[in-house]
Enzyme design. Structure first.
Site, PDB file in Angstrom:
ATOM      1  CD  GLU A 156      -1.684  -2.332   1.819  1.00 52.38           C
ATOM      2  OE1 GLU A 156      -2.589  -3.171   1.992  1.00 52.38           O
ATOM      3  OE2 GLU A 156      -0.484  -2.527   2.157  1.00 52.38           O
ATOM      4  CG  PHE A 215     -10.233  -9.079  11.569  1.00 53.32           C
ATOM      5  CD1 PHE A 215      -9.004  -9.483  12.078  1.00 53.32           C
ATOM      6  CD2 PHE A 215     -10.439  -9.157  10.205  1.00 53.32           C
ATOM      7  CE1 PHE A 215      -8.007  -9.959  11.242  1.00 53.32           C
ATOM      8  CE2 PHE A 215      -9.457  -9.635   9.350  1.00 53.32           C
ATOM      9  CZ  PHE A 215      -8.227 -10.039   9.872  1.00 53.32           C
ATOM     10  CE  LYS A 235     -17.372  -6.122   3.068  1.00 59.73           C
ATOM     11  NZ  LYS A 235     -16.720  -7.425   3.389  1.00 59.73           N
TER      12      LYS A 235
END
Length: 564
Positions: free
Chosen positions: A51, A113, A163
């Site tokens: 990244e 997570f 998300k």
């Protein structure tokens, strides 16, 4: 039309003119990657090896084009791996939009997570950042991010999207991108009048050019001003190319590794016109003794830079290109022949010099300059090779030196070169050579991006100036730390040629001067990813140099050390 959040994001990016994204997928960002798959005809995605490489590639793309660079990463470690690249862009005022995804809204704040508060992490190193938890705000947030990244003093903006927002559905209505206006409302007539009076009264004017001149596209205006008032011109590392390095008025870089002519000239002038520069400590040396004989006129788009590091006698706040046009329109040609002759005499007395009998960093850079005649993009890492690239390559045009100036990021250049080479195609000159000049220490940082170049057959030329040490740190240890070389020796068994070949690149090793030019010619002709390892002496140094804390007029080189 009703679309999910991931599709709305893609449409909003296309709306903003984005055609290239650099990134790395992960769980939280899967919906966006699915949308990228379905829209591959509209947006090209370059999968980097890491990244950080994606952030540097987006940065390099932005520096080469002037457009906003875009990178994409997943939550948690994917997002934090962007941080160094975002900070690099922030310190050099580069327009970039970093997009990350986070866990769903219901999981935020639960140490879920791969959850991290990336907006909190990046707050000090972004111009602005957003977390989008509501699908109805997604498109407008993207639009605001691009406007902020480009307006005034440019900089990076981060958009973190949960998300569940990427999966939710909402009506998408296209809009025309908001025009980015040059900042002119802060340009005051009384400040223009003061500047004109200072210039007209000056007998020994000097122009100091910074990165703001590149960002504002003020090259033509700078040339007109310099020749109209007959003023020598020096630049910072970030200002390279804004003023033609082959122009008769150009004196070289200023500061810690600037030319003696530039450092002495700024110390002797009676007026210093500062065009888009922020007075970095590496430029000023001892700030209390910087340009003490001069009145200082600073022109900058950011009012926070006025009187921050150096006290100025006058300032104009606003877009540099616009300000220079206003000044040029009201200035008559001036005659400063005596001053120019004095500066020319200094150029003759204090040229840049290096050992001509062996392969050295300056020889490598000069040979690249000779072959490309300035028609190339030079990226660098950070250290001795970076300074040699600044000193010995003649940058004729802006946006041809891409380097980490403010943050000094080792590992920057390779990713940036990938972004720059992609930009060359988008700008209509795909055959422009792109070099990344690195030291062996820097190359180790992100050398995995060679695999990115070979995956997409991106024809960058990676030059590794290998002295088997951390060269710049060793130079300081040699000069200021009694030659105690603490953890700066890299003389191990790593073979960069074999490493590059293992990743699919063509590779060469050069140890003699006479072998360099033919290897470079072949590398340029190949139009494929190439690594050239050039082995030089571990004790080669960058000169001139100003000792830390000393005034820039105390610049010294090896001849001065011999006299002492």
């Amino acid at each position: 039309m009703v679309k999910n959040g991931a599709e709305i994001l893609i449409d909003a990016l296309v709306e903003q003119g984005v055609d290239t994204i650099f990134g790395y997928p992960g769980g939280a960002v899967l919906n966006i990657y699915d949308a990228l798959y379905k829209n591959s005809d509209r947006i090209r995605h370059i999968l980097t090896a890491h990244e950080q490489g994606a952030a540097h590639a987006a940065d390099g793309y932005a520096r080469a084009t002037g457009k906003v660079g875009v990178c994409l990463a997943t939550s948690g470690p994917g997002a934090t791996n962007l941080v160094t690249g975002i900070a690099t862009a922030y310190m050099d005022s580069i327009p970039m939009v970093a997009i990350t995804c986070n866990v769903g809204v219901s999981l935020l704040g639960r140490d879920s997570f791969q959850e991290i508060d990336i907006t909190g992490v990046t707050m000090p190193i972004t111009k602005y950042n957003f977390i989008v938890k509501d699908i109805t705000k997604l498109a407008d947030t993207v639009r605001r991010a691009f406007t902020i990244a480009q307006s005034g003093r440019p900089g990076p903006v981060l958009i973190d999207i949960t998300k569940d927002v990427t999966a939710a559905e909402y009506e998408y209505t296209p809009q025309e991108p908001a025009p980015i206006e040059r900042q002119t409302d802060t340009i005051r007539e009384e400040d223009i009048e003061t500047a004109l009076e200072m210039i007209r009264n000056s007998k020994k004017p000097f122009i100091f050019v910074g990165g703001g001149a590149v960002l504002s596209g003020a090259s033509d205006e700078l040339k007109v001003l310099a020749h109209k008032i007959q003023a020598p011109v020096a630049d910072s590392l970030m200002g390279k190319g804004a003023f033609d390095g082959t122009d008769e008025l150009y004196t070289g870089m200023v500061g810690m590794h600037g030319t003696k002519t530039s450092n002495f000239g700024i110390s002797e002038c009676d007026l210093l016109i500062v065009a888009g520069a922020r007075f970095s400590d590496r430029v000023t040396g001892n700030a209390s003794k910087f340009a003490k004989n001069a009145k200082i006129l600073q022109i900058d788009v950011d009012p926070a830079e006025i009187n921050k590091n150096i006290h100025t006698h006058a300032s104009i706040i606003g877009d540099l290109k616009v300000v220079l046009r206003k000044l040029n329109a009201r200035l008559d040609p001036m005659n400063h022949e005596d001053w120019l002759q004095h500066v020319e005499m200094m150029k003759d007395m204090y040229p840049l010099r290096y050992a001509k009998t062996q392969l050295t960093g300056p020889f490598i850079v000069e040979t690249i300059d000779e072959l490309t005649k300035g028609d190339a993009i030079i990226c660098t890492e950070v250290g001795q090779h970076q300074m040699w690239a600044a000193q010995y390559y003649k940058y004729r045009k802006p946006r041809t030196l891409l380097t980490s100036g403010g943050l000094g990021t080792m590992g920057y250049g390779l990713g940036a070169s990938i972004g720059a080479k992609m930009a060359c195609g988008d700008m209509g000159h795909p055959d422009t050579p792109v070099f990344n000049i690195a030291g062996d220490g820097c190359f180790r940082m992100n050398m995995n991006e060679i695999a990115t170049a070979t995956r997409y057959n991106i024809p960058i030329i990676q030059v590794v100036v290998n002295n088997h040490v951390l060269g710049m740190v060793r130079q300081w240890q040699n000069l200021f730390y009694g030659k105690r070389y603490s953890h700066t020796v890299l003389n191990d068994a790593v073979d960069f040629v074999k490493l590059a070949e293992a990743m699919g690149a063509k590779a060469y090793r050069v140890t003699r001067q006479e072998d360099l030019k033919p290897v470079l010619e072949e590398a340029i002709a190949l139009q494929a990813p190439v690594l050239i390892e050039c082995q030089i002496n571990c004790d080669d140094k960058v000169y001139p140099m100003v000792s830390p804390g000393a005034p820039i007029q105390d610049a010294f080189d090896d001849t001065d050390l011999k006299i002492k």
